[in-house]
Write an enzyme that holds these catalytic residues in place. Structure first.
Site, mmCIF file in Angstrom:
data_model
loop_
_atom_site.group_PDB
_atom_site.id
_atom_site.type_symbol
_atom_site.label_atom_id
_atom_site.label_comp_id
_atom_site.label_asym_id
_atom_site.label_seq_id
_atom_site.Cartn_x
_atom_site.Cartn_y
_atom_site.Cartn_z
ATOM 1 N N GLY A 8 0.785 -1.229 0.000
ATOM 2 C CA GLY A 8 0.000 0.000 0.000
ATOM 3 C C GLY A 8 0.811 1.270 0.000
ATOM 4 O O GLY A 8 0.271 2.345 -0.295
ATOM 5 N N MET A 11 3.818 2.882 -5.397
ATOM 6 C CA MET A 11 3.146 3.771 -6.341
ATOM 7 C C MET A 11 1.755 3.264 -6.705
ATOM 8 O O MET A 11 0.764 4.000 -6.599
ATOM 9 C CB MET A 11 3.994 3.941 -7.609
ATOM 10 N N GLY A 13 0.033 0.719 -5.179
ATOM 11 C CA GLY A 13 -0.747 0.461 -3.976
ATOM 12 C C GLY A 13 -1.341 1.723 -3.381
ATOM 13 O O GLY A 13 -2.507 1.741 -2.976
ATOM 14 N N TYR A 134 13.888 -11.069 -11.278
ATOM 15 C CA TYR A 134 12.571 -10.498 -10.970
ATOM 16 C C TYR A 134 11.491 -11.216 -11.772
ATOM 17 O O TYR A 134 10.436 -11.586 -11.242
ATOM 18 C CB TYR A 134 12.594 -9.014 -11.305
ATOM 19 N N HIS A 177 12.427 3.789 -12.218
ATOM 20 C CA HIS A 177 12.202 3.372 -13.593
ATOM 21 C C HIS A 177 12.407 4.551 -14.537
ATOM 22 O O HIS A 177 12.674 5.680 -14.110
ATOM 23 C CB HIS A 177 10.799 2.782 -13.741
ATOM 24 N N LYS A 185 16.729 13.148 -13.097
ATOM 25 C CA LYS A 185 18.013 13.520 -13.683
ATOM 26 C C LYS A 185 17.948 14.874 -14.369
ATOM 27 O O LYS A 185 18.863 15.702 -14.239
ATOM 28 C CB LYS A 185 18.471 12.434 -14.668
#
Length: 311
Positions: A8, A11, A13, A134, A177, A185
């Site tokens: 939760g 992002m 959740g 993953y 991501h 950046k």
């Protein structure tokens, strides 16, 4: 209806929790935090679920990160995800919880596969090396959902979203991501007046990013109806862009006037990953947020974070 949500604070959740209060105020949502139970601990997870007595589970908790983090530290992306998924799914099965939504990833699909990717492409070839640990964990958990549904008659379903972006993303450099990393950046470069921003790869690899609030709103509407889903369901916005185009979109939103330097010695990942979400659209999936609008909302939220203040 009482529903338990893992992850939760993440992002997706946090977006699900926020929309739940708006869309389903009469249904109780229990948000499981790390303080409630370490989901890697099977006994503690089982005890917490038993005390919560949910009618359904949304399992959005996972160890996630960008390509840089996954390459540098692949072990926890396999081991931690295996542990927490095993705990959650074992508890759900033991307690005979009838419905469970497992949030997987488009990374479960082979590295070399037709575009757009359909659900039947799963296990059709080798995985992308950078995401392999993953991906293996997510595939294993998805198979447990499939087996439990077939063996026990549960409605355990897997959603495979495209990459996500939006408010509450992880903007920490090295872990975020693509969209979050581009915002962080470029913002940092603008603050210090740097004339260039480095981008991994040559910028041509294409990715599909769906605005997280679109996904959260639709998932909230689906809980209680997962029996109508196939075993695995792709959910993407239907449009992909190159890495360079995502950086250009972030540049426009932020107002940066510098240029990009592409480091071709660094990996870009697979050349393209675009999902075919035809099955989901037949169930009512219809994301509407344009990239420039979602990027602007993401940057506005980033500016309120401590990360922005430190740059």
């Amino acid at each position: 209806m009482r529903v338990l949500l893992t992850g939760g604070a993440g992002m997706l959740g946090s977006s699900i929790a926020a929309d739940w209060r708006v869309q389903r105020p009469l249904d109780e949502l229990i948000v499981a935090t790390r303080q409630d139970a370490d989901l890697r601990d099977r006994a503690k997870t089982r005890d917490f679920f038993a005390a919560s007595r949910p009618d359904a589970i949304i399992h959005a908790a996972a160890k996630v990160g960008g390509i840089q983090a996954k390459i540098a530290q692949p072990t926890p992306y396999l081991l931690d995800n295996l542990l927490l998924d095993s705990s959650v799914l074992s508890a759900a099965i033991e307690l005979k919880i009838p419905e469970l939504l497992y949030v997987s990833s488009a990374a479960i699909y082979p590295a070399e596969v037709r575009q757009p990717i359909v659900e039947s492409d799963l296990l059709g070839g080798p995985l992308e090396a950078a995401n392999e640990g993953y991906s293996l964990a997510k595939i294993a958990a998805g198979k447990v959902c499939e087996y439990a549904s077939r063996q026990f008659g549960f409605h355990y379903r897997v959603v495979a979203p495209s990459n996500l972006y939006g408010p509450n993303d992880d903007y920490s450099l090295g872990h975020g991501h693509l969209v979050a990393a581009s915002i962080a950046k470029i913002h940092a470069a603008m603050v210090v007046g740097a004339p260039t921003v480095e981008v991994w790869g040559d910028g041509t690899a294409r990715r599909e990013f769906t605005y997280v609030n679109d996904l959260a709103q639709w998932l909230v509407s689906q809980i209680g109806s997962l029996k109508d889903w196939p075993a695995v369901l792709n959910l993407g916005c239907g449009t992909d862009h190159s890495i360079a185009e995502y950086y250009e979109a972030a540049k426009a939103v932020i107002g940066y006037t510098g240029s990009f330097v592409f480091d071709t010695t660094k990996p870009s990942g697979v050349p393209q990953r675009l999902l075919d979400s035809t099955l989901a659209r037949a169930l009512g999936w219809n994301p509407t947020t344009l990239l420039e609008n979602g990027m602007a909302a993401s940057y506005a939220k980033f500016l309120t974070s401590p990360l922005a203040e430190r740059r």
